[in-house]
Design a protein around this motif. Structure first.
Motif, short mmCIF file in Angstrom:
data_model
loop_
_atom_site.label_atom_id
_atom_site.label_comp_id
_atom_site.label_asym_id
_atom_site.label_seq_id
_atom_site.Cartn_x
_atom_site.Cartn_y
_atom_site.Cartn_z
N GLY A 1 -53.89 -0.95 3.26
CA GLY A 1 -53.80 -0.60 2.35
C GLY A 1 -53.22 0.55 1.97
N LEU A 2 -52.90 1.48 1.12
CA LEU A 2 -52.41 2.80 1.53
C LEU A 2 -52.10 3.43 0.18
N ALA A 3 -52.99 4.12 -0.74
CA ALA A 3 -52.81 4.90 -2.30
C ALA A 3 -52.68 6.47 -1.79
N GLU A 4 -52.06 6.87 -2.59
CA GLU A 4 -51.86 8.39 -2.76
C GLU A 4 -52.00 8.63 -4.31
N ALA A 5 -52.42 10.37 -4.30
CA ALA A 5 -52.55 10.61 -5.62
C ALA A 5 -51.94 12.19 -5.26
N VAL A 6 -51.34 12.75 -6.59
CA VAL A 6 -51.60 14.39 -6.67
C VAL A 6 -52.70 14.60 -7.47
N VAL A 7 -52.69 15.75 -6.64
CA VAL A 7 -54.78 16.82 -7.15
C VAL A 7 -54.22 17.64 -7.89
N ALA A 8 -55.55 16.83 -8.78
CA ALA A 8 -54.59 17.32 -10.35
C ALA A 8 -55.70 17.58 -10.72
N ASP A 9 -56.20 18.95 -11.98
CA ASP A 9 -57.06 18.95 -12.68
C ASP A 9 -57.28 18.27 -13.86
N GLU A 10 -58.19 17.87 -13.73
CA GLU A 10 -58.13 16.26 -15.33
C GLU A 10 -59.17 16.26 -15.54
N LEU B 1 -44.87 8.69 3.09
CA LEU B 1 -45.82 9.37 2.04
C LEU B 1 -44.49 9.73 1.05
N ARG B 2 -44.76 10.03 0.00
CA ARG B 2 -43.87 9.90 -0.80
C ARG B 2 -43.53 10.99 -1.63
N THR B 3 -44.39 12.00 -0.89
CA THR B 3 -44.32 13.58 -0.68
C THR B 3 -44.04 14.22 0.58
N ALA C 1 -55.60 4.65 12.03
CA ALA C 1 -56.46 4.25 12.37
C ALA C 1 -57.02 3.36 12.33
N VAL C 2 -57.05 2.38 13.24
CA VAL C 2 -58.29 0.97 13.12
C VAL C 2 -58.63 0.76 14.08
N LEU C 3 -60.43 0.22 14.15
CA LEU C 3 -60.96 0.55 15.70
C LEU C 3 -60.88 -1.38 15.96
N ALA C 4 -59.68 -2.20 16.36
CA ALA C 4 -58.38 -3.34 16.00
C ALA C 4 -57.72 -3.17 17.76
N GLU C 5 -57.20 -4.03 18.09
CA GLU C 5 -56.20 -4.59 19.21
C GLU C 5 -55.10 -4.51 18.18
N ASP C 6 -55.52 -5.19 17.30
CA ASP C 6 -54.33 -6.00 16.66
C ASP C 6 -53.17 -4.81 15.75
N ALA C 7 -52.24 -5.11 16.20
CA ALA C 7 -50.51 -3.88 15.72
C ALA C 7 -51.44 -3.75 14.16
N LEU C 8 -50.83 -2.30 13.39
CA LEU C 8 -50.99 -2.04 11.46
C LEU C 8 -50.08 -2.47 10.95
N GLU C 9 -49.71 -2.92 10.14
CA GLU C 9 -49.30 -3.01 9.02
C GLU C 9 -49.55 -2.55 7.37
N VAL C 10 -48.86 -1.38 7.27
CA VAL C 10 -49.15 0.03 6.01
C VAL C 10 -48.59 -0.50 4.78
N HIS C 11 -49.49 -0.57 4.26
CA HIS C 11 -48.54 -1.85 2.67
C HIS C 11 -49.43 -0.78 1.58
N ARG C 12 -48.50 0.02 0.29
CA ARG C 12 -49.27 0.09 -0.23
C ARG C 12 -49.56 -0.60 -1.67
N ILE C 13 -50.61 0.38 -1.80
CA ILE C 13 -51.24 -0.16 -3.29
C ILE C 13 -51.46 0.10 -4.54
N ASP C 14 -50.58 1.66 -4.41
CA ASP C 14 -50.49 2.23 -5.68
C ASP C 14 -49.96 2.11 -6.72
#
Length: 226
Positions: free
Chosen positions: A6-15, A203-205, A213-226
Motif C-alpha cells: 500500500g502507498l499513500a502520499e500527502a503534501v507537506v503542510a504547516d498545519e 505519484l500524483r505530483t 522495495a521489499v525483501l522478498a522474491e515476489d513481484a510487487l503490486e503497489v496500490h493506493r490507500i489514500d
C-alpha cells in the motif's frame, strides 16, 4: 502471486492540528528540525495510514527502532510495536511525504524531488561506474527525472534492509532509468539481502520520483490507500 504494497502520499503542510497526532518523542524530534513541517506531515501521514490499515486509533500506535548494523535502538528502521506481521517505510522531501505498508516482508520506500538531483557530483556520490552510461543520452529535465528515479530505487532498497546511508549508494547497483526497476549487484561489506523486489511508484505530483522495495522474491503490486 504478487505481493501487495500500500502507498499513500500527502503534501507537506504547516498545519498545527497535525501535531496532535504525534507522540511526545515525535514532537521532540520535530522541534529539533529547522523546518518541522515536513517531519510532522510525514509522521502524521504514517499514523493516519497505519491506523486505517490496522483498524486502530492513531494514538494507540507505538514504534521502535533497531539498527541492523550496530544494534542501536536509538536509530534504524522503525517498526510497529506488537505488530511484527506488518512493515512500513516513510520518506519525505520539503514538499511531499509518502509511506509504504506491507504485510510480511520488510518494505522500503523513497521519494526524491526532481530538482534535488541537479548537482554536479551526482554520478560520483550516487552511481557505480558502469551505471553512468544509462544517462549519456538524457538531457535537461529528463536527466534530472532519470537521476531522481534511480536515486529513489537505491534508497528504497537501503530502507528495506534498514541500512540507510550506512551503505554507500554507489555500492548498490540498480537498473538504468529506462529499464524496469531491479537490483543488479550489491557490493557493500554488509550482508546482501537474500531477496529484493523493486518497483517504481507513480505519484500524483509530477515533480517527484518514487520507488518501493521489499525483501522478498515476489513481484510487487503497489496500490493506493489514500
Amino acid at each position: 502471486m504478487a505481493l501487495r504494497v500500500g502507498l499513500a502520499e500527502a503534501v507537506v503542510a504547516d498545519e498545527p492540528s497535525l501535531r496532535d497526532l504525534l507522540d511526545d518523542t515525535e514532537l521532540a524530534r520535530a522541534d529539533r528540525k529547522r523546518d518541522p513541517a515536513p517531519f510532522v506531515s510525514a509522521h502524521a501521514l504514517a499514523r493516519r495510514t497505519l491506523a486505517r490499515v490496522l483498524h486502530v486509533d492513531p494514538a494507540d500506535l507505538a514504534f521502535e527502532r533497531r539498527c541492523p548494523t550496530c544494534g542501536s535502538e536509538r536509530h534504524g528502521k522503525p517498526s510497529i510495536v506488537a505488530r511484527p506481521d506488518w512493515s512500513f517505510s516513510l520518506s519525505y522531501t520539503d514538499t511531499l511525504a509518502v509511506i509504504a505498508v506491507a504485510q510480511g516482508p520488510s518494505v522500503g520506500i523513497d521519494v526524491e524531488h526532481v530538482e534535488e538531483a541537479d548537482f554536479d557530483s551526482f554520478d560520483r556520490l550516487t552511481l557505480a561506474e558502469e551505471e553512468g552510461a544509462a544517462f549519456a543520452q538524457v538531457h535537461g529535465r529528463d536527466l534530472l527525472a532519470a537521476r531522481a528515479q534511480v536515486w529513489a530505487r537505491k534508497e528504497a532498497i537501503l530502507k528495506a534492509t534498514g541500512h540507510g546511508l550506512v551503505v554507500d549508494p554507489t555500492e548498490v547497483v540498480v537498473t538504468g532509468p529506462e529499464s524496469p526497476a531491479a537490483l543488479v549487484d550489491w557490493r557493500a561489506e554488509e550482508s546482501r539481502p537474500e531477496a529484493v523486489s523493486l518497483a517504481d511508484a507513480d505519484l500524483r505530483t509530477p515533480d517527484h520520483r518514487c520507488a518501493v522495495a521489499v525483501l522478498a522474491e515476489d513481484a510487487l503490486e503497489v496500490h493506493r490507500i489514500d
